[in-house]
Scaffold this motif. Structure first.
Motif, PDB file in Angstrom:
ATOM      1  N   GLN A 107       0.825  -1.203   0.000  1.00  0.00           N
ATOM      2  CA  GLN A 107       0.000   0.000   0.000  1.00  0.00           C
ATOM      3  C   GLN A 107       0.866   1.263   0.000  1.00  0.00           C
ATOM      4  N   ASN A 108       1.961   1.258   0.756  1.00  0.00           N
ATOM      5  CA  ASN A 108       2.846   2.424   0.774  1.00  0.00           C
ATOM      6  C   ASN A 108       3.478   2.662  -0.597  1.00  0.00           C
ATOM      7  N   ILE A 109       3.866   1.581  -1.267  1.00  0.00           N
ATOM      8  CA  ILE A 109       4.446   1.711  -2.601  1.00  0.00           C
ATOM      9  C   ILE A 109       3.398   2.254  -3.568  1.00  0.00           C
ATOM     10  N   PHE A 110       2.184   1.726  -3.464  1.00  0.00           N
ATOM     11  CA  PHE A 110       1.105   2.191  -4.336  1.00  0.00           C
ATOM     12  C   PHE A 110       0.848   3.687  -4.131  1.00  0.00           C
ATOM     13  N   LEU A 111       0.825   4.135  -2.889  1.00  0.00           N
ATOM     14  CA  LEU A 111       0.570   5.553  -2.599  1.00  0.00           C
ATOM     15  C   LEU A 111       1.702   6.443  -3.126  1.00  0.00           C
ATOM     16  N   LYS A 112       2.935   5.963  -3.056  1.00  0.00           N
ATOM     17  CA  LYS A 112       4.051   6.723  -3.636  1.00  0.00           C
ATOM     18  C   LYS A 112       3.874   6.869  -5.142  1.00  0.00           C
ATOM     19  N   CYS A 113       3.434   5.791  -5.772  1.00  0.00           N
ATOM     20  CA  CYS A 113       3.209   5.833  -7.219  1.00  0.00           C
ATOM     21  C   CYS A 113       2.055   6.770  -7.573  1.00  0.00           C
ATOM     22  N   CYS A 114       1.072   6.855  -6.689  1.00  0.00           N
ATOM     23  CA  CYS A 114      -0.024   7.813  -6.900  1.00  0.00           C
ATOM     24  C   CYS A 114       0.523   9.235  -6.902  1.00  0.00           C
ATOM     25  N   ASP A 115       1.436   9.524  -5.972  1.00  0.00           N
ATOM     26  CA  ASP A 115       2.025  10.858  -5.889  1.00  0.00           C
ATOM     27  C   ASP A 115       2.898  11.174  -7.110  1.00  0.00           C
ATOM     28  N   VAL A 116       3.693  10.202  -7.539  1.00  0.00           N
ATOM     29  CA  VAL A 116       4.667  10.434  -8.607  1.00  0.00           C
ATOM     30  C   VAL A 116       4.038  10.349  -9.987  1.00  0.00           C
ATOM     31  N   PHE A 117       3.178   9.351 -10.201  1.00  0.00           N
ATOM     32  CA  PHE A 117       2.654   9.077 -11.544  1.00  0.00           C
ATOM     33  C   PHE A 117       1.186   9.450 -11.734  1.00  0.00           C
ATOM     34  N   GLY A 118       0.503   9.810 -10.646  1.00  0.00           N
ATOM     35  CA  GLY A 118      -0.906  10.155 -10.775  1.00  0.00           C
ATOM     36  C   GLY A 118      -1.838   8.957 -10.841  1.00  0.00           C
ATOM     37  N   TRP A 119      -1.444   7.838 -10.209  1.00  0.00           N
ATOM     38  CA  TRP A 119      -2.321   6.670 -10.167  1.00  0.00           C
ATOM     39  C   TRP A 119      -3.573   6.985  -9.348  1.00  0.00           C
ATOM     40  N   ASP A 120      -4.573   6.162  -9.490  1.00  0.00           N
ATOM     41  CA  ASP A 120      -5.877   6.382  -8.857  1.00  0.00           C
ATOM     42  C   ASP A 120      -5.812   6.037  -7.368  1.00  0.00           C
ATOM     43  N   VAL A 121      -5.713   7.065  -6.530  1.00  0.00           N
ATOM     44  CA  VAL A 121      -5.539   6.858  -5.089  1.00  0.00           C
ATOM     45  C   VAL A 121      -6.777   6.241  -4.432  1.00  0.00           C
ATOM     46  N   THR A 122      -7.926   6.318  -5.074  1.00  0.00           N
ATOM     47  CA  THR A 122      -9.145   5.735  -4.484  1.00  0.00           C
ATOM     48  C   THR A 122      -9.073   4.209  -4.427  1.00  0.00           C
ATOM     49  N   GLU A 123      -8.104   3.621  -5.113  1.00  0.00           N
ATOM     50  CA  GLU A 123      -7.951   2.160  -5.097  1.00  0.00           C
ATOM     51  C   GLU A 123      -6.988   1.679  -4.012  1.00  0.00           C
TER      52      GLU A 123
ATOM     53  N   GLY B 264      -3.966  -3.053   0.932  1.00  0.00           N
ATOM     54  CA  GLY B 264      -3.739  -3.203   2.360  1.00  0.00           C
ATOM     55  C   GLY B 264      -3.490  -4.656   2.730  1.00  0.00           C
ATOM     56  N   LEU B 265      -3.366  -4.921   4.034  1.00  0.00           N
ATOM     57  CA  LEU B 265      -3.129  -6.283   4.515  1.00  0.00           C
ATOM     58  C   LEU B 265      -4.299  -7.192   4.156  1.00  0.00           C
ATOM     59  N   MET B 266      -3.985  -8.393   3.697  1.00  0.00           N
ATOM     60  CA  MET B 266      -4.973  -9.416   3.365  1.00  0.00           C
ATOM     61  C   MET B 266      -5.910  -8.979   2.242  1.00  0.00           C
ATOM     62  N   GLN B 267      -5.450  -8.092   1.360  1.00  0.00           N
ATOM     63  CA  GLN B 267      -6.258  -7.651   0.230  1.00  0.00           C
ATOM     64  C   GLN B 267      -5.729  -8.271  -1.068  1.00  0.00           C
ATOM     65  N   ILE B 268      -6.367  -7.976  -2.191  1.00  0.00           N
ATOM     66  CA  ILE B 268      -6.037  -8.651  -3.446  1.00  0.00           C
ATOM     67  C   ILE B 268      -4.750  -8.138  -4.085  1.00  0.00           C
ATOM     68  N   LEU B 269      -4.272  -6.964  -3.661  1.00  0.00           N
ATOM     69  CA  LEU B 269      -3.014  -6.384  -4.170  1.00  0.00           C
ATOM     70  C   LEU B 269      -3.038  -6.213  -5.682  1.00  0.00           C
ATOM     71  N   TYR B 270      -4.196  -5.836  -6.185  1.00  0.00           N
ATOM     72  CA  TYR B 270      -4.369  -5.645  -7.622  1.00  0.00           C
ATOM     73  C   TYR B 270      -5.524  -4.685  -7.850  1.00  0.00           C
ATOM     74  N   ALA B 271      -5.372  -3.762  -8.817  1.00  0.00           N
ATOM     75  CA  ALA B 271      -6.448  -2.829  -9.145  1.00  0.00           C
ATOM     76  C   ALA B 271      -6.438  -2.587 -10.645  1.00  0.00           C
ATOM     77  N   LYS B 272      -7.416  -3.116 -11.320  1.00  0.00           N
ATOM     78  CA  LYS B 272      -7.477  -3.015 -12.781  1.00  0.00           C
ATOM     79  C   LYS B 272      -7.598  -1.559 -13.229  1.00  0.00           C
ATOM     80  N   GLY B 273      -6.666  -1.131 -14.082  1.00  0.00           N
ATOM     81  CA  GLY B 273      -6.719   0.196 -14.680  1.00  0.00           C
ATOM     82  C   GLY B 273      -6.312   1.339 -13.783  1.00  0.00           C
ATOM     83  N   ALA B 274      -5.853   1.062 -12.561  1.00  0.00           N
ATOM     84  CA  ALA B 274      -5.547   2.139 -11.617  1.00  0.00           C
ATOM     85  C   ALA B 274      -4.284   2.909 -11.964  1.00  0.00           C
TER      86      ALA B 274
END
Length: 272
Positions: free
Chosen positions: A139-155, A160-170
């Motif tokens: 999740q921390n890596i994903f949030l960094k990528c949201c800041d740097v690349f503009g990924w969809d932060v709503t995903e 998070g822990l015990m989640q699918i660790l995947y977001a189509k098109g995000a």
């Protein structure tokens, strides 16, 4: 190759002593309990291996490799032969694929990043670099990528822990994908217990399923991929799959049908 021609491989097992007296010819029609009626377009028998017939099925023009004899396969007499529903006389030849389990067994060279990844600095470099570790929490890596690349932060909750660790098109149309378990880092016991498992080579990922999940198995979006190493999640590239990369085979080690999805590396470093 035309879009309506697709090659998949199914391997079935039987008492090999029965096959010694079996004779088949090209053009013979056969009926399969699942796939319907088709025509034999190839016969192969090598020493110490089962007799294999390649059958082009009339309903969808697919070619499948089948071991014969087997309870699911019936050889039709001329009296019961059926007329083809599609013309295949001018169909292009389909190149035979190797059994997908043979490809997986060939994945023996462990990538450097499993033991000793490079240290990544996303804030400084502003890009993801193959073989670099970007942290221990998805999740921390994903949030960094949201800041740097503009990924969809709503995903973010999907990482998070015990989640699918995947977001189509995000990732601006591409899909962030984190692989917490793969054959380089889990035990043999865990491999048998899990419903799915990834095998990672330098330019190919194989995903093996006991039971498929349509949400993931039939999703062919490009994936910005991270894999777990002994020091955290390492970026390994952008991977792509298609319907041509779906396989079904009988696992010779367990006797169970496994579903395999193959991904190919299409992009190394990612800059958004």
């Amino acid at each position: 190759m035309e879009n309506n021609i697709r090659k998949t491989v199914i391997t079935l097992y039987y008492d090999q002593s029965v096959a010694k007296s079996t004779v088949l010819t090209l053009g013979q029609q056969v009926k399969h309990q699942k796939f319907g009626v088709g025509k034999v377009v190839g016969v192969k028998k090598e020493e110490n291996t089962p007799l294999t017939i390649s059958v082009r099925f009339f309903e969808n023009n697919e070619i499948r490799d089948l071991v014969y004899p087997h309870p699911t396969v019936e050889i039709l007499s001329k009296d019961h032969a059926m007329t083809e529903t599609k013309s295949i006389s001018n169909a292009p030849k389909v190149e035979r694929k190797t059994y997908i389990f043979d490809e997986i067994k060939a994945v023996r060279c462990q990538p450097r990043w499993v033991e000793q990844p490079y240290e990544g600095n996303l804030t400084l470099k502003r890009k993801l670099m193959v073989g670099h570790c970007y942290g221990t929490a998805a999740q921390n890596i994903f949030l960094k990528c949201c800041d740097v690349f503009g990924w969809d932060v709503t995903e973010k909750n999907k990482f998070g822990l015990m989640q699918i660790l995947y977001a189509k098109g995000a990732a601006k149309g591409k899909s962030p994908w984190f692989l917490p378990r793969h054959h380089w880092i889990i035990s043999s016991k865990e491999k048998e217990e899990k419903n799915w498992l990834n095998y990672i080579a330098e330019k190919v990922i194989y995903e093996e399923w006991k039971e498929t999940n349509d949400v993931f198995y039939n999703d062919f979006s490009d994936r910005v991929t991270f894999a777990k190493s002994k020091k955290g999640y390492v970026y390994i590239g952008v991977f792509r799959s298609s319907k041509e990369d779906l396989f079904e085979e009988l696992d010779p080690a367990t006797g169970r049908v496994r579903h395999i999805k193959r991904y190919h590396l299409v992009q190394k470093d990612y800059e958004g």
